[in-house]
Design an enzyme around this catalytic site. Sequence first.
Site, PDB file in Angstrom:
ATOM      1  CD  GLU A  58     -89.934   0.742  -1.400  1.00 51.13           C
ATOM      2  OE1 GLU A  58     -90.371   0.580  -2.582  1.00 51.13           O
ATOM      3  OE2 GLU A  58     -88.726   1.017  -1.589  1.00 51.13           O
ATOM      4  CG  ASP A  69     -89.510  -8.623 -10.472  1.00 55.42           C
ATOM      5  OD1 ASP A  69     -89.541  -7.312 -10.967  1.00 55.42           O
ATOM      6  OD2 ASP A  69     -90.260  -9.439 -10.974  1.00 55.42           O
ATOM      7  N   GLY A  70     -87.266  -6.045  -9.719  1.00 52.73           N
ATOM      8  CA  GLY A  70     -86.192  -4.969 -10.406  1.00 52.73           C
ATOM      9  C   GLY A  70     -85.729  -3.697  -9.282  1.00 52.73           C
ATOM     10  CG  PHE A  71     -88.381  -1.810  -7.319  1.00 50.59           C
ATOM     11  CD1 PHE A  71     -88.075  -1.358  -8.550  1.00 50.59           C
ATOM     12  CD2 PHE A  71     -89.732  -1.351  -6.807  1.00 50.59           C
ATOM     13  CE1 PHE A  71     -89.091  -0.720  -9.434  1.00 50.59           C
ATOM     14  CE2 PHE A  71     -90.516  -0.470  -7.508  1.00 50.59           C
ATOM     15  CZ  PHE A  71     -90.252  -0.308  -8.903  1.00 50.59           C
ATOM     16  CG  HIS A 125     -92.552  -2.560 -12.534  1.00 50.18           C
ATOM     17  ND1 HIS A 125     -91.556  -1.488 -12.990  1.00 50.18           N
ATOM     18  CD2 HIS A 125     -93.335  -2.021 -11.478  1.00 50.18           C
ATOM     19  CE1 HIS A 125     -91.786  -0.485 -12.355  1.00 50.18           C
ATOM     20  NE2 HIS A 125     -92.905  -0.707 -11.280  1.00 50.18           N
ATOM     21  CD  GLU A 185     -86.034  -0.374  -3.150  1.00 56.08           C
ATOM     22  OE1 GLU A 185     -87.022  -0.283  -3.172  1.00 56.08           O
ATOM     23  OE2 GLU A 185     -85.074   0.503  -3.111  1.00 56.08           O
ATOM     24  CE1 TYR A 241     -80.998  -7.522  -9.548  1.00 62.42           C
ATOM     25  CE2 TYR A 241     -82.335  -5.839 -10.702  1.00 62.42           C
ATOM     26  CZ  TYR A 241     -82.170  -7.231 -10.416  1.00 62.42           C
ATOM     27  OH  TYR A 241     -82.480  -8.322 -11.172  1.00 62.42           O
ATOM     28  N   PRO A 242     -80.736  -2.241  -5.225  1.00 62.14           N
ATOM     29  CG  PRO A 242     -81.891  -0.070  -5.494  1.00 62.14           C
ATOM     30  CD  PRO A 242     -82.050  -1.458  -5.861  1.00 62.14           C
TER      31      PRO A 242
END
Length: 327
Positions: free
Chosen positions: A32, A87-89, A132, A63, A91-92
């Site tokens: 992205e 980092d928190g993105f 984030h 993701e 999981y998808p």
Amino acid sequence: MTEHETLPMAKALNAGMRAAMERDEKVLMMGEDIGTLGGVFRITEHLKRDFGPNRVFDTPLAESGIIGTAIGLAMRGYRPVCEIQFDGFVYPGFDQITSQLAKFHARTQGDVSLPLVIRIPYGGHVGAIEHHMESPETYFAHTPGIRVVSPSTPNDAYWMIQQAIESDDPVVFLEPKSRYWPKGEVNLDEPSAPMVETRIARAGEHVTLIGFGAQTTMNLQAAQLAEDEGVSVEVLDLRSVSPIDWDPIFDSVRRTGRAVIAQEAPGNVSVGSELAATIAERCFYSLEAPVLRVSAYDVPFPPARLEKQYLPDVDRVLDAIDRTLDY
């Protein structure tokens, strides 16, 4: 003559990926906003300009789609490098990583390799908002079939990203975002070590202090302060979270008789837990004190204003060093 350059980790990663792309036209970059913008941290800056939109391209905000597409490209002989924006993105995309990417080599009985790198900026100390600032390394380290690595210096970042891209195994490449900007010397001619090798960041005699990523810098600061009080601390930088290069750890703990493990992640069922358990199993008769752990608290990462209370700091590391010496 060996060529050296002083670079921040962000620029070292960019230079490393550039070198990999120059060597192999099958190396692709995807994620992205990584193309024209160069990523939110500018890690891929100018790569699209220099290598073209067929090798460096932006993806939708999806993701699972990013990683699924990269798996298909890897199956066709490419070496894709995916950027997960924060980092928190990730999981998808977790199902694609754990159910497909990690298992495909075994599923095909070794016939198909997936040389794919997933870059993830991770960790705290940047004052960001929810999703984030996280430390998801344990999820991936627990999953057989994936390598998980994290550099702590610009030199390691430059070489380890190239080694990850050259690997025929999938690699989750964790980039400590709080270390993107501090500069360090980079040897542009010769790597300091293989990707999977624990590094002795500082030699010592009384206590072994173990960490990885951004925590290594804090551990070095703690070791310097401990030295001022007459305590010699050996600092080990894991570099590879899975697999772990155990021999330097065992050698160090058997010499010092004491081990402290520090990490930014919560302590429950973590990389630190595995380190503590294995050290206790393999070095039991050499230990003069229990293996101690310093970690974040077992709660979700808090808002930025509470970040300093949540993450381990130098004082908490020094307290653990003092406690292990009290035995």
